[in-house]
Design an enzyme around this catalytic site. Structure first.
Site, mmCIF file in Angstrom:
data_model
loop_
_atom_site.group_PDB
_atom_site.id
_atom_site.type_symbol
_atom_site.label_atom_id
_atom_site.label_comp_id
_atom_site.label_asym_id
_atom_site.label_seq_id
_atom_site.Cartn_x
_atom_site.Cartn_y
_atom_site.Cartn_z
ATOM 1 N N ASP A 112 2.558 72.389 -16.423
ATOM 2 C CA ASP A 112 2.095 73.478 -15.568
ATOM 3 C C ASP A 112 0.600 73.432 -15.284
ATOM 4 O OD1 ASP A 112 4.689 74.525 -15.495
ATOM 5 O OD2 ASP A 112 4.365 75.670 -17.342
ATOM 6 N N HIS A 152 -9.368 52.527 -33.579
ATOM 7 C CA HIS A 152 -8.888 53.663 -34.350
ATOM 8 C C HIS A 152 -9.655 53.789 -35.664
ATOM 9 C CE1 HIS A 152 -4.798 53.868 -32.129
ATOM 10 N NE2 HIS A 152 -5.656 54.749 -31.644
ATOM 11 N N ASP A 179 1.280 59.427 -20.678
ATOM 12 C CA ASP A 179 2.735 59.480 -20.529
ATOM 13 C C ASP A 179 3.109 60.757 -19.788
ATOM 14 O OD1 ASP A 179 5.460 59.453 -20.675
ATOM 15 O OD2 ASP A 179 5.566 59.109 -22.835
ATOM 16 N N HIS A 226 -11.438 54.678 -26.540
ATOM 17 C CA HIS A 226 -10.982 53.289 -26.412
ATOM 18 C C HIS A 226 -11.592 52.631 -25.173
ATOM 19 C CE1 HIS A 226 -8.225 53.454 -29.712
ATOM 20 N NE2 HIS A 226 -7.398 54.324 -29.143
ATOM 21 N N GLY A 259 9.046 58.141 -23.692
ATOM 22 C CA GLY A 259 9.590 59.475 -23.500
ATOM 23 C C GLY A 259 8.826 60.513 -24.298
ATOM 24 N N HIS A 297 -9.903 61.127 -26.885
ATOM 25 C CA HIS A 297 -9.508 59.985 -27.717
ATOM 26 C C HIS A 297 -9.384 58.712 -26.875
ATOM 27 C CE1 HIS A 297 -7.193 57.929 -30.993
ATOM 28 N NE2 HIS A 297 -6.713 57.282 -29.942
ATOM 29 N N GLU A 298 -8.654 58.786 -25.784
ATOM 30 C CA GLU A 298 -8.395 57.578 -24.997
ATOM 31 C C GLU A 298 -9.671 57.039 -24.339
ATOM 32 O OE1 GLU A 298 -5.716 56.109 -25.416
ATOM 33 O OE2 GLU A 298 -4.605 57.762 -26.345
ATOM 34 N N HIS A 352 -2.173 55.698 -23.809
ATOM 35 C CA HIS A 352 -2.852 54.513 -24.321
ATOM 36 C C HIS A 352 -3.963 54.123 -23.357
ATOM 37 C CE1 HIS A 352 0.696 52.263 -22.278
ATOM 38 N NE2 HIS A 352 -0.331 52.220 -21.434
#
Length: 454
Positions: free
Chosen positions: A105, A214, A183, A208, A158, A204-205, A165
């Protein structure tokens, strides 16, 4: 364990013929337990299974880089920062959001805000700057919401599995370098406890995308699993240090620097080598440097309490223990022991239990000999870290042990250039460890040479 880098992946038709080395399998499971911050039992106990089931980032855990084998626990404690020195070779990075999520939403404004705030957080603590681009403009970092197989060889699984990632900027992934994939089957949210907070996932991503691996440090943004919505969520000390090691810390304008020179060119409370960097303490603040006049902190300093909660102001001395990487601070009649930024239980404790007087002036660890020196007035004590006892014949006169170094010593440290330094008020002496005496041409002003004050 194959999916996230703990065991070498093999083709499905060969799984039945696979032979596991028992010790290797147990050590790999312990590595999993370290990264997921549970007890290293080497068994698939309930605590471990619960941790494995937690939703997480899809980037593999670089086990070799982390040095997290349980047999090398000391190395784990000392080496904190989750990076492999892959980084962008520029300070202005552009990013482009290619689409918006379809399974939640969130409004477009909320998505844009979450992504913007995540990038801004890294810009606030480093020299990096970020600019959003739209349309057909080229971007360094592309971000997209996708499901299942989406063209990069790392399909999403899923709801409630791999949440997102990203790709390190190390040249291995071609056009995917630095990109972030979310995702789209997940329920991303804005400021709610349900689903997955998009700002936290993006923070977080993007780590990277900028070069971070990590982390196993509790409280770090770069831990591999999603820890739930936290309204106070922000970069931890481990994350900040890693980014600043790659890109430098935020810097002030020249006028701000001049206004701060009088503050930093003065006598300091303590100078301590921690994880290969010199930490210089004064009142409520500290500064970090790894080379002469190459300051890693802002010129106005960093907050001691944010780095070391519950530590009092105006500390007397401190050092990092070689056997476990813990940091020891002294003030008055007590001492504190920190594991990274966490105070150990049952501290502070009395200094007298170490065989030392109250209100010591300085402490210095010599890693070559596993010895720690403590200074007060014109005396020096030598402590054996391996045996946890004070060496025979101490205390002794400072000038007898350290030829050419006049007392009192207000701070001392074994720097990463091969010299040992002794600070007295605003000035310092340099000790030549090869010749075992003080070098000529000293004292010099400490703030000027180490912090870069005018």
């Amino acid at each position: 364990m194959e999916k996230y880098g703990y065991l070498e992946a093999i083709p499905g038709d060969q799984i039945d013929n696979r032979v596991f080395g028992y010790v290797d399998l147990i050590n790999s499971l312990k590595d999993v337990q370290v990264l997921l911050r549970v007890n290293q039992t080497g068994r698939l106990d309930d605590e471990t299974m619960d941790a494995i089931r937690r939703p997480r980032c899809g980037v593999k855990d670089d086990v070799k880089q982390q040095h997290i084998n349980s047999l090398d626990e000391a190395a784990v404690r000392v080496r904190r920062y989750a990076l492999k020195w892959n980084k962008w070779n520029k300070k202005l990075l552009t990013y482009r959001l290619l689409n918006y999520p379809s399974n939640c939403d969130l409004t477009k404004d909320q998505v844009d805000d979450a992504i913007h705030r995540a990038f801004k957080r890294y810009g606030d603590i480093s020299r990096l700057r970020f600019k959003a681009v739209k349309g057909d403009e080229y971007a360094d970092i592309y971000m997209k919401f996708m499901t299942g197989m989406h063209g990069d060889g790392y399909p999403f699984d899923g709801p409630n599995g791999t949440v997102a990632h990203a790709y390190l900027p190390d040249g291995r992934y071609g056009d995917f370098d630095g990109d972030v994939h979310f995702d789209d089957s997940e329920d991303f949210t804005h400021e709610e406890y349900k689903g997955y907070n998009l700002y936290q996932v993006a923070l977080h991503e993007i780590g990277h995308s900028l070069g971070l691996e990590h982390s196993w440090v509790e409280g770090a943004v770069m831990i591999p699993d999603y820890a739930g919505y936290n309204p106070e969520y922000t970069l931890g000390y481990d994350d900040i240090r890693a980014i600043q090691l790659l890109y430098g810390s935020g810097v002030k304008s020249s006028s701000d620097k001049q206004n701060s020179d009088a503050e930093c060119n003065r006598a300091f409370d303590a100078a301590i080598m921690i994880d290969g960097e010199l930490h210089i303490f004064k009142n409520r603040l500290y500064w970090r440097t790894a080379r002469l006049s190459k300051l890693l902190s802002p010129i106005e300093g960093e907050s001691i309490r944010k780095r070391f909660p519950k530590l009092p102001r105006y500390i007397d001395a401190g050092y990092q223990r070689p056997q476990d990487g813990k940091i020891v601070f002294f003030k008055g009649s007590q001492y504190w022991v920190y594991d990274n930024d966490t105070l150990d239980a049952n501290y502070p404790r009395p200094v007298s239990e170490l065989g030392l007087p109250d209100k010591i002036d300085a402490a210095m660890m010599l890693k070559y000999y596993n010895k720690t020196y403590f200074f007060k007035n014109d005396q020096v004590w030598r402590y054996d870290e391996f045996n946890e006892t004070m060496d025979h014949g101490y205390p002794s006169d400072t000038e007898v042990v350290w030829e050419g170094i006049p007392p009192p010593v207000h701070a001392a440290f074994d720097f990463n250039d091969g010299y040992t330094y002794f600070v007295q008020f605003k000035k310092y002496f340099r000790y030549n460890n090869l010749h075992r005496n003080a070098d000529p041409g000293f004292p010099r002003y400490f703030g000027q040479d180490f912090i870069g004050c005018e």
